[in-house]
Design a protein around this motif. Structure first.
Motif, PDB file in Angstrom:
ATOM      1  N   ASN A   2      46.945  35.837  36.440  1.00  0.00           N
ATOM      2  CA  ASN A   2      47.365  34.471  36.744  1.00  0.00           C
ATOM      3  C   ASN A   2      47.857  33.793  35.462  1.00  0.00           C
ATOM      4  OD1 ASN A   2      47.296  31.631  37.132  1.00  0.00           O
ATOM      5  ND2 ASN A   2      46.070  31.972  38.963  1.00  0.00           N
ATOM      6  N   ASN A   3      49.045  33.235  35.517  1.00  0.00           N
ATOM      7  CA  ASN A   3      49.652  32.669  34.316  1.00  0.00           C
ATOM      8  C   ASN A   3      49.465  31.174  34.154  1.00  0.00           C
ATOM      9  OD1 ASN A   3      50.864  34.489  32.552  1.00  0.00           O
ATOM     10  ND2 ASN A   3      52.262  35.079  34.182  1.00  0.00           N
ATOM     11  N   ASN A   4      48.742  30.555  35.094  1.00  0.00           N
ATOM     12  CA  ASN A   4      48.621  29.096  35.035  1.00  0.00           C
ATOM     13  C   ASN A   4      47.480  28.619  34.152  1.00  0.00           C
ATOM     14  OD1 ASN A   4      50.797  28.801  36.767  1.00  0.00           O
ATOM     15  ND2 ASN A   4      49.495  29.001  38.576  1.00  0.00           N
ATOM     16  N   PHE A   5      46.523  29.516  33.903  1.00  0.00           N
ATOM     17  CA  PHE A   5      45.349  29.105  33.123  1.00  0.00           C
ATOM     18  C   PHE A   5      45.301  29.798  31.760  1.00  0.00           C
ATOM     19  CE2 PHE A   5      44.288  28.027  37.435  1.00  0.00           C
ATOM     20  CZ  PHE A   5      43.658  26.799  37.288  1.00  0.00           C
ATOM     21  N   GLN A   6      44.650  29.128  30.801  1.00  0.00           N
ATOM     22  CA  GLN A   6      44.504  29.684  29.458  1.00  0.00           C
ATOM     23  C   GLN A   6      43.553  30.890  29.485  1.00  0.00           C
ATOM     24  OE1 GLN A   6      43.590  26.694  26.466  1.00  0.00           O
ATOM     25  NE2 GLN A   6      44.717  25.162  27.640  1.00  0.00           N
ATOM     26  N   LEU A  30      38.503  40.217  16.278  1.00  0.00           N
ATOM     27  CA  LEU A  30      39.109  39.276  17.225  1.00  0.00           C
ATOM     28  C   LEU A  30      37.969  38.652  18.019  1.00  0.00           C
ATOM     29  CD1 LEU A  30      42.020  41.536  18.611  1.00  0.00           C
ATOM     30  CD2 LEU A  30      42.026  40.081  16.564  1.00  0.00           C
ATOM     31  N   ASN A  31      37.862  37.326  17.974  1.00  0.00           N
ATOM     32  CA  ASN A  31      36.745  36.639  18.629  1.00  0.00           C
ATOM     33  C   ASN A  31      37.232  35.717  19.744  1.00  0.00           C
ATOM     34  OD1 ASN A  31      34.403  37.048  16.452  1.00  0.00           O
ATOM     35  ND2 ASN A  31      36.318  36.654  15.389  1.00  0.00           N
ATOM     36  N   PRO A  32      36.478  35.640  20.854  1.00  0.00           N
ATOM     37  CA  PRO A  32      36.815  34.653  21.883  1.00  0.00           C
ATOM     38  C   PRO A  32      36.829  33.257  21.260  1.00  0.00           C
ATOM     39  CG  PRO A  32      35.070  36.126  22.634  1.00  0.00           C
ATOM     40  CD  PRO A  32      35.276  36.425  21.179  1.00  0.00           C
ATOM     41  N   ALA A  33      37.691  32.385  21.768  1.00  0.00           N
ATOM     42  CA  ALA A  33      37.800  31.030  21.203  1.00  0.00           C
ATOM     43  C   ALA A  33      37.950  30.016  22.329  1.00  0.00           C
ATOM     44  CB  ALA A  33      38.995  30.958  20.258  1.00  0.00           C
ATOM     45  N   ILE A  88      51.912  39.123  24.869  1.00  0.00           N
ATOM     46  CA  ILE A  88      52.138  40.038  25.993  1.00  0.00           C
ATOM     47  C   ILE A  88      50.908  40.153  26.892  1.00  0.00           C
ATOM     48  CG2 ILE A  88      52.507  42.508  26.525  1.00  0.00           C
ATOM     49  CD1 ILE A  88      54.495  42.508  24.102  1.00  0.00           C
ATOM     50  N   THR A  89      49.711  40.155  26.296  1.00  0.00           N
ATOM     51  CA  THR A  89      48.496  40.315  27.111  1.00  0.00           C
ATOM     52  C   THR A  89      48.013  38.987  27.710  1.00  0.00           C
ATOM     53  OG1 THR A  89      47.202  40.163  25.068  1.00  0.00           O
ATOM     54  CG2 THR A  89      47.633  42.373  25.926  1.00  0.00           C
ATOM     55  N   GLY A  90      48.652  37.892  27.340  1.00  0.00           N
ATOM     56  CA  GLY A  90      48.302  36.603  27.950  1.00  0.00           C
ATOM     57  C   GLY A  90      47.217  35.839  27.221  1.00  0.00           C
ATOM     58  N   ILE A  91      46.860  36.279  26.017  1.00  0.00           N
ATOM     59  CA  ILE A  91      45.819  35.581  25.242  1.00  0.00           C
ATOM     60  C   ILE A  91      46.391  34.274  24.667  1.00  0.00           C
ATOM     61  CG2 ILE A  91      44.367  35.702  23.159  1.00  0.00           C
ATOM     62  CD1 ILE A  91      43.319  37.556  25.308  1.00  0.00           C
ATOM     63  N   ASP A  92      45.673  33.163  24.874  1.00  0.00           N
ATOM     64  CA  ASP A  92      46.089  31.868  24.310  1.00  0.00           C
ATOM     65  C   ASP A  92      45.208  31.456  23.141  1.00  0.00           C
ATOM     66  OD1 ASP A  92      48.053  30.858  26.461  1.00  0.00           O
ATOM     67  OD2 ASP A  92      46.296  31.496  27.607  1.00  0.00           O
ATOM     68  N   ILE A 122      39.998  40.508  29.111  1.00  0.00           N
ATOM     69  CA  ILE A 122      40.647  39.198  29.030  1.00  0.00           C
ATOM     70  C   ILE A 122      39.947  38.244  29.981  1.00  0.00           C
ATOM     71  CG2 ILE A 122      42.827  37.973  29.444  1.00  0.00           C
ATOM     72  CD1 ILE A 122      44.162  40.781  28.712  1.00  0.00           C
ATOM     73  N   GLU A 123      39.584  37.064  29.471  1.00  0.00           N
ATOM     74  CA  GLU A 123      38.828  36.094  30.253  1.00  0.00           C
ATOM     75  C   GLU A 123      39.671  34.872  30.562  1.00  0.00           C
ATOM     76  OE1 GLU A 123      35.113  36.202  30.773  1.00  0.00           O
ATOM     77  OE2 GLU A 123      34.476  34.281  29.902  1.00  0.00           O
ATOM     78  N   GLU A 124      39.714  34.531  31.846  1.00  0.00           N
ATOM     79  CA  GLU A 124      40.444  33.323  32.209  1.00  0.00           C
ATOM     80  C   GLU A 124      39.577  32.091  31.928  1.00  0.00           C
ATOM     81  OE1 GLU A 124      43.208  33.537  35.564  1.00  0.00           O
ATOM     82  OE2 GLU A 124      42.037  31.890  36.389  1.00  0.00           O
ATOM     83  N   GLN A 125      40.177  31.046  31.372  1.00  0.00           N
ATOM     84  CA  GLN A 125      39.444  29.813  31.061  1.00  0.00           C
ATOM     85  C   GLN A 125      39.793  28.735  32.081  1.00  0.00           C
ATOM     86  OE1 GLN A 125      40.900  30.248  26.858  1.00  0.00           O
ATOM     87  NE2 GLN A 125      38.753  29.954  26.324  1.00  0.00           N
ATOM     88  N   SER A 126      39.101  27.593  32.021  1.00  0.00           N
ATOM     89  CA  SER A 126      39.283  26.627  33.119  1.00  0.00           C
ATOM     90  C   SER A 126      40.458  25.663  32.901  1.00  0.00           C
ATOM     91  CB  SER A 126      37.991  25.838  33.338  1.00  0.00           C
ATOM     92  OG  SER A 126      37.677  25.151  32.150  1.00  0.00           O
ATOM     93  N   LYS A 127      40.906  25.514  31.643  1.00  0.00           N
ATOM     94  CA  LYS A 127      42.024  24.585  31.393  1.00  0.00           C
ATOM     95  C   LYS A 127      43.369  25.260  31.653  1.00  0.00           C
ATOM     96  CE  LYS A 127      40.190  20.799  29.195  1.00  0.00           C
ATOM     97  NZ  LYS A 127      38.981  21.096  28.440  1.00  0.00           N
ATOM     98  N   LYS A 128      44.306  24.458  32.118  1.00  0.00           N
ATOM     99  CA  LYS A 128      45.642  24.994  32.391  1.00  0.00           C
ATOM    100  C   LYS A 128      46.415  25.241  31.106  1.00  0.00           C
ATOM    101  CE  LYS A 128      46.691  24.109  37.092  1.00  0.00           C
ATOM    102  NZ  LYS A 128      47.625  23.571  38.062  1.00  0.00           N
TER     103      LYS A 128
END
Ligand SMILES: [Zn+2]
Length: 308
Positions: A2-6, A30-33, A88-92, A122-128
């Motif tokens: 899903n590309n809508n969320f960070q 590389l650390n989650p942020a 490419i992997t969608g990491i923000d 890869i973890e989806e976050q709650s903010k868009k």
């Protein structure tokens, strides 16, 4: 995806490797942020003022690689292939801790970085997520170099053309839609140089860690690397990878159409400077995006040694 969320990483992951230009081994974690933190580098070998944001305003050099520097002169070199892998992997959002001045070159492409990111998850976050939408066409022409950026409804689309005097590289052109195309030929394409330029590059104090393990070397009409090319358009595909990494230094993903010839890190930076020089050129906002197919960026057949 899903590309809508960070997105960030599911867990911390570490690796090490040699720097292309410094020739020094660096350890990278590389650390989650958190949401809205973006891509941030932290030089753990420096005690103070060691945070460097992955932003075009921090680009201090574009000579054979992209170097970022903060206001206290802490710098990190050769960030483009790692930043392209995040793109490419969608990491923000990610904190990149590194104990030296250069990100490892690995095999000269983004292949290992993509594997490491996918293995960590890869973890989806709650903010868009926000995107930079190009509203007004911009263009730079410098001698035979050219870049044009115009608006697009959903994607980052790239039309890249090389025209080398060298007969083997010669004229290569490729068109890529980063939203819908399989990107394997892009992220596996390695950096390259001409054999005749190596002495000059080394004299300038660069490419101390360069070898046939991390670059394609072209001598007149032959490739020195034993196994040749990974794909037919590897030269132009690597330039497209560089462009993806450089443009992500906008701080957001760019939705627009890029047409470029004879480009490189310097022109990519100038394009971002010009885009952001006038508020009428762009808009930063959320947008509804279609899903990306996972096979476009996930390597499933090979494993890499990375410690989670
Ligand atoms: Zn590159």
């Amino acid at each position: 995806m899903n590309n809508n969320f960070q997105k960030t990483l599911k867990q911390k992951t570490s690796f090490e490797g040699i720097g292309l230009h410094t020739g020094k081994v660096a350890k990278v974690s590389l650390n989650p942020a958190p949401e809205n933190s973006g891509i941030v580098f932290k030089r753990t070998d420096i005690k103070k003022n060691n945070i460097i944001k992955a932003n075009y305003e921090n680009i201090s050099s574009t000579n054979l690689c992209t170097v970022l520097k903060n206001e206290n002169n802490s710098s990190i070199s050769t960030v483009e292939h790692l930043v392209a892998a995040f793109y490419i992997t969608g990491i923000d959002n990610v904190l990149v801790e590194v104990d030296n001045a250069e990100i490892p070159i690995m095999d000269g492409s983004s292949k290992d970085f993509i594997k490491i990111i996918n293995n960590a998850g890869i973890e989806e976050q709650s903010k868009k997520r926000k995107y930079v939408k190009v509203l007004k066409e911009i263009e730079i022409n410098e001698g035979n170099k050219h870049i044009n950026l115009s608006s697009d409804s959903k994607s980052l689309r790239v039309d890249y053309e090389l025209d080398y005097e060298n007969k083997l590289i010669s004229n290569q052109r490729n068109k890529i839609n980063f939203l819908s195309d399989n990107l394997k030929d892009i992220y596996t394409s390695r950096t390259f140089c001409l054999y005749k330029d190596i002495e000059k590059i080394k004299k300038a104090g660069l490419a101390k860690g360069g070898s046939l393990d991390n670059a394609i070397v072209v001598d007149e009409d032959k490739i020195i690397n034993e196994n040749g090319l990974r794909n037919e358009k590897e030269f132009v595909n690597h330039k497209i990878l560089d462009l993806a990494g450089d443009l992500f230094l906008a701080g957001y993903r760019i939705v627009g159409n890029v047409k470029t010839k004879h480009g490189g890190h310097e022109l990519n930076k100038k394009c971002l400077d010009l885009l952001f020089s006038d508020k009428n050129n762009y808009e930063i906002s959320e947008m509804s995006q279609p899903k990306i197919r996972k096979e476009n960026f996930v390597i499933t057949s090979e494993k890499i040694a990375a410690t989670a």
